[in-house]
Scaffold this motif. Structure first.
Motif, mmCIF file in Angstrom:
data_model
loop_
_atom_site.group_PDB
_atom_site.id
_atom_site.type_symbol
_atom_site.label_atom_id
_atom_site.label_comp_id
_atom_site.label_asym_id
_atom_site.label_seq_id
_atom_site.Cartn_x
_atom_site.Cartn_y
_atom_site.Cartn_z
ATOM 1 N N ALA A 2 0.822 -1.218 0.000
ATOM 2 C CA ALA A 2 0.000 0.000 0.000
ATOM 3 C C ALA A 2 0.853 1.264 0.000
ATOM 4 O O ALA A 2 0.454 2.275 -0.567
ATOM 5 N N TRP A 3 2.009 1.220 0.647
ATOM 6 C CA TRP A 3 2.870 2.390 0.711
ATOM 7 C C TRP A 3 4.326 1.975 0.876
ATOM 8 O O TRP A 3 4.635 0.882 1.336
ATOM 9 N N LYS B 56 5.506 6.968 -1.273
ATOM 10 C CA LYS B 56 4.645 6.559 -2.394
ATOM 11 C C LYS B 56 3.393 5.911 -1.815
ATOM 12 O O LYS B 56 3.483 4.983 -1.006
ATOM 13 N N VAL B 57 2.222 6.429 -2.218
ATOM 14 C CA VAL B 57 0.943 5.875 -1.795
ATOM 15 C C VAL B 57 0.295 5.269 -3.039
ATOM 16 O O VAL B 57 -0.165 5.994 -3.926
ATOM 17 N N VAL B 58 0.287 3.954 -3.103
ATOM 18 C CA VAL B 58 -0.171 3.239 -4.296
ATOM 19 C C VAL B 58 -1.633 3.538 -4.593
ATOM 20 O O VAL B 58 -2.006 3.792 -5.744
ATOM 21 N N GLU B 59 -2.468 3.542 -3.579
ATOM 22 C CA GLU B 59 -3.906 3.782 -3.741
ATOM 23 C C GLU B 59 -4.195 5.112 -4.425
ATOM 24 O O GLU B 59 -5.139 5.241 -5.190
ATOM 25 N N GLU B 60 -3.360 6.104 -4.158
ATOM 26 C CA GLU B 60 -3.556 7.435 -4.729
ATOM 27 C C GLU B 60 -2.735 7.668 -5.990
ATOM 28 O O GLU B 60 -2.813 8.742 -6.577
ATOM 29 N N HIS B 61 -1.921 6.708 -6.386
ATOM 30 C CA HIS B 61 -1.022 6.853 -7.540
ATOM 31 C C HIS B 61 -0.230 8.146 -7.422
ATOM 32 O O HIS B 61 -0.136 8.926 -8.368
ATOM 33 N N PHE C 271 -4.352 10.363 4.319
ATOM 34 C CA PHE C 271 -3.833 9.008 4.242
ATOM 35 C C PHE C 271 -2.925 8.829 5.447
ATOM 36 O O PHE C 271 -1.975 9.584 5.634
#
Length: 181
Positions: free
Chosen positions: A58-59, A73-78, A162
């Motif tokens: 996720a991060w 880096k926050v994958v959910e938010e690209h 987040f």
């Protein structure tokens, strides 16, 4: 000829233990599983960089102690968020392995002792100045500069944040502001 061989063997016997200790102490990359396997800490002593990953992906956060920046880096938010490192708040680079090893059996059992809130300021175009690790992680993603705020005094945060805990010692919040920067 025999003298040269004997000298070489003796030097080898004397230097082997000394070099073994030297190479153990200068371990450039080290991985530690943290918080019951929930996070993985990778230490690069050569670059003074710590990379902490949430095992589910996720991060990922990179703490570049040499440059004094944090990249997350926050994958959910690209998206990626970059901020200045507050060295008074973060643990020292040398203490990270010890703190991680102390938390290897804890899986989110404790609350972080410190919490940091970052608010998005603006987008970034040139990632290279933040180091090769952050550049590689954030390349191709929307990347923002963020700044640290005191959450209790900063009332204009309207959007949800987040939130995640790093090594069970530090809580990070990345928030959007209702004011345009």
């Amino acid at each position: 000829m025999k003298f040269t061989i004997v000298t070489t063997v003796l030097l080898g016997l004397l230097l082997t233990p000394a070099l073994a200790v030297y190479f153990q102490d200068t371990d450039t990359n080290r991985q530690i599983t943290v918080a019951g396997g929930y996070q993985i800490l990778t230490i690069n002593r050569r670059l003074d960089v710590a990379i902490i990953r949430e095992k589910g992906g996720a991060w990922t956060t990179i703490w570049n102690y040499d440059r004094g920046v944090i990249g997350t880096k926050v994958v959910e938010e690209h998206a990626c968020y970059i901020s200045r490192m507050n060295r008074n708040l973060l643990p020292s680079f040398d203490s990270l392995p010890r703190l991680a090893e102390e938390n290897t059996s804890l899986k989110g059992q404790g609350q972080p002792t410190k919490e940091v809130t970052f608010v998005i300021q603006r987008t970034i175009r040139d990632l290279k100045s933040y180091g090769p690790d952050i550049y590689a992680m954030c390349r191709g993603l929307r990347t923002y500069v963020t700044y640290e705020v005191d959450r209790s005094e900063y009332v204009s945060i309207q959007e949800p944040c987040f939130k995640f805990d790093v090594l069970d010692i530090l809580g990070f919040n990345y928030c959007r502001s209702n004011t345009k920067a």
